[in-house]
Design a protein around this motif. Structure first.
Motif, PDB file in Angstrom:
ATOM      1  N   TYR A 155      33.951  52.031   7.567  1.00 30.13           N
ATOM      2  CA  TYR A 155      34.180  50.660   7.117  1.00 30.13           C
ATOM      3  C   TYR A 155      35.619  50.548   6.620  1.00 30.13           C
ATOM      4  O   TYR A 155      36.105  51.406   5.875  1.00 30.13           O
ATOM      5  CB  TYR A 155      33.209  50.275   6.008  1.00 30.13           C
ATOM      6  N   LEU A 156      36.283  49.459   7.028  1.00 30.40           N
ATOM      7  CA  LEU A 156      37.675  49.204   6.668  1.00 30.40           C
ATOM      8  C   LEU A 156      37.779  47.777   6.118  1.00 30.40           C
ATOM      9  O   LEU A 156      38.313  46.874   6.767  1.00 30.40           O
ATOM     10  CB  LEU A 156      38.555  49.384   7.914  1.00 30.40           C
ATOM     11  N   PRO A 157      37.249  47.543   4.907  1.00 34.61           N
ATOM     12  CA  PRO A 157      37.233  46.182   4.357  1.00 34.61           C
ATOM     13  C   PRO A 157      38.458  45.881   3.502  1.00 34.61           C
ATOM     14  O   PRO A 157      39.057  46.786   2.899  1.00 34.61           O
ATOM     15  CB  PRO A 157      35.982  46.195   3.476  1.00 34.61           C
ATOM     16  N   ASP A 158      38.801  44.622   3.424  1.00 37.91           N
ATOM     17  CA  ASP A 158      39.739  44.153   2.403  1.00 37.91           C
ATOM     18  C   ASP A 158      38.989  43.970   1.090  1.00 37.91           C
ATOM     19  O   ASP A 158      37.785  43.725   1.069  1.00 37.91           O
ATOM     20  CB  ASP A 158      40.323  42.784   2.779  1.00 37.91           C
ATOM     21  N   LEU A 159      39.735  44.069  -0.011  1.00 35.88           N
ATOM     22  CA  LEU A 159      39.288  43.546  -1.300  1.00 35.88           C
ATOM     23  C   LEU A 159      40.450  42.689  -1.784  1.00 35.88           C
ATOM     24  O   LEU A 159      41.357  43.139  -2.465  1.00 35.88           O
ATOM     25  CB  LEU A 159      38.957  44.659  -2.285  1.00 35.88           C
ATOM     26  N   LYS A 160      40.437  41.427  -1.361  1.00 33.97           N
ATOM     27  CA  LYS A 160      41.591  40.554  -1.523  1.00 33.97           C
ATOM     28  C   LYS A 160      41.788  40.074  -2.953  1.00 33.97           C
ATOM     29  O   LYS A 160      42.929  39.964  -3.426  1.00 33.97           O
ATOM     30  CB  LYS A 160      41.444  39.322  -0.613  1.00 33.97           C
ATOM     31  N   TYR A 161      40.700  39.735  -3.617  1.00 34.66           N
ATOM     32  CA  TYR A 161      40.811  39.056  -4.911  1.00 34.66           C
ATOM     33  C   TYR A 161      39.779  39.571  -5.907  1.00 34.66           C
ATOM     34  O   TYR A 161      38.640  39.879  -5.548  1.00 34.66           O
ATOM     35  CB  TYR A 161      40.545  37.547  -4.764  1.00 34.66           C
ATOM     36  N   ALA A 162      40.184  39.614  -7.172  1.00 35.21           N
ATOM     37  CA  ALA A 162      39.252  39.677  -8.292  1.00 35.21           C
ATOM     38  C   ALA A 162      39.245  38.344  -9.030  1.00 35.21           C
ATOM     39  O   ALA A 162      38.375  38.086  -9.847  1.00 35.21           O
ATOM     40  CB  ALA A 162      39.635  40.809  -9.241  1.00 35.21           C
ATOM     41  N   ASP A 163      40.232  37.503  -8.734  1.00 35.40           N
ATOM     42  CA  ASP A 163      40.439  36.201  -9.385  1.00 35.40           C
ATOM     43  C   ASP A 163      39.793  35.115  -8.517  1.00 35.40           C
ATOM     44  O   ASP A 163      40.265  34.822  -7.415  1.00 35.40           O
ATOM     45  CB  ASP A 163      41.943  35.964  -9.531  1.00 35.40           C
ATOM     46  N   SER A 164      38.710  34.502  -9.013  1.00 37.92           N
ATOM     47  CA  SER A 164      37.982  33.518  -8.210  1.00 37.92           C
ATOM     48  C   SER A 164      38.795  32.246  -7.981  1.00 37.92           C
ATOM     49  O   SER A 164      38.716  31.630  -6.908  1.00 37.92           O
ATOM     50  CB  SER A 164      36.649  33.170  -8.862  1.00 37.92           C
ATOM     51  N   GLU A 165      39.612  31.853  -8.962  1.00 36.12           N
ATOM     52  CA  GLU A 165      40.428  30.648  -8.789  1.00 36.12           C
ATOM     53  C   GLU A 165      41.466  30.874  -7.698  1.00 36.12           C
ATOM     54  O   GLU A 165      41.724  29.983  -6.875  1.00 36.12           O
ATOM     55  CB  GLU A 165      41.096  30.282 -10.108  1.00 36.12           C
TER      56      GLU A 165
END
Length: 308
Positions: A155-165
């Motif tokens: 699996y090669l996923p992004d984790l783009k954001y922790a900030d929902s806004e």
């Protein structure tokens, strides 16, 4: 050739769960795609991490359409513009075979979320002897990922954001982290720790990518904080500094520039402080449009196999 069994009366594959009808030829959902996979390119690709690209290249299959709406997307012609050609699962299986014959280290499914049933159908027809890589935005439903258990090796996923806004503003997905965090843990559960062969090519495991966005070091550090607390042993991280402006009218001025050396140093220090040293840090010098492949149907066209 079409397979009517792939029709989706109420699609809920991705977190949008829009419930759209998707026939083999047409789709009215958020991704705008039919049930048959739409491809823009299928070719050897050397722009991935070393354990994916290796020396011969990754067999990258670029799927069109996308559940997200990232304003800085480098693959805009296929993600938002939806350029591509629909193929049958049988033709997709042949493409896997062709890439394997060309010497690909793996089959790299790029942005595959909304075509999972067709991909599984293709792998039933022909499952290559090289690893299957699921290259994703990270915006996934755990329920869909569980359909892939045993079929995906890496699996090669992004984790783009922790900030929902920020996720809402830049990708139109305020619930991005709510789905990406458990999805990544599910991916790691399925694959276990990263395992390489003698040539340094990933055979199994999960490698999480995070792209530092200009002006948003706090979001990146929040992502690193989550990984420090929740990352399973053996899961790797690829921290990327190669943001390349492609949107001529970005929604905020910072997105019109590259990340600065100061931003890179700040995030690099945070990475070391948190001990997240398994994986890669992509150099800022790789921020160039030269790494964006040509979406011109290379490797897609071919003779559709006859129905049995």
């Amino acid at each position: 050739m079409t397979d009517v069994s792939l029709s989706l009366a109420a699609c809920r594959l991705c977190p949008r769960r829009c419930g759209a009808e998707r026939t083999p030829e047409a789709g009215k959902g958020r991704c705008g795609m039919p049930a048959l996979p739409v491809l823009a390119r299928a070719a050897l690709h050397t722009g991935e991490e070393p354990c994916i690209s290796g020396t011969r290249g990754s067999g990258a299959v670029f799927f069109s359409g996308c559940p997200l709406g990232c304003v800085y997307c480098q693959n805009q012609p296929i993600s938002h513009g939806r350029f591509g050609k629909a193929v049958s699962p049988a033709r997709l299986a042949e493409i896997f075979r062709e890439l394997e014959a060309q010497g690909a280290h793996n089959i790299n499914l790029v942005n595959p979320t909304h075509f999972v049933p067709a991909i599984l159908a293709a792998l039933e027809i022909y499952h290559p002897s090289i690893p299957i890589v699921y290259n994703s935005s990270g915006y996934e439903r755990v329920e869909t990922l569980r359909l892939l258990e045993g079929a995906v090796d890496v699996y090669l996923p992004d984790l783009k954001y922790a900030d929902s806004e920020l996720a809402a503003r830049l990708s139109r997905a305020p619930d991005y982290f709510d789905y990406a965090a458990p999805a990544i843990l599910e991916m790691a559960r399925q694959t276990g720790p990263m395992r390489l062969d003698g040539d340094g090519i990933a055979q199994r495991g999960t490698l999480v990518r995070h792209l530092l966005l200009p002006g948003h070091t706090r979001n990146t550090i929040a992502v690193l904080d989550w990984l420090r607390e929740h990352k399973p042993d053996g899961m790797w991280l690829s921290l990327m500094f190669q943001y390349t402006p492609v949107n001529p009218q970005p929604p905020e001025p910072a997105l019109a520039r590259r990340v600065t050396p100061r931003e890179c140093r700040k995030v690099w220090d945070a990475l070391l402080e948190r001990g997240l040293t398994d994986g890669y840090v992509q150099d800022r010098s790789s921020a160039t449009a030269a790494y964006i492949p040509a979406f011109d149907l290379t490797g897609v066209d071919g003779v559709e196999p006859e129905e049995p």
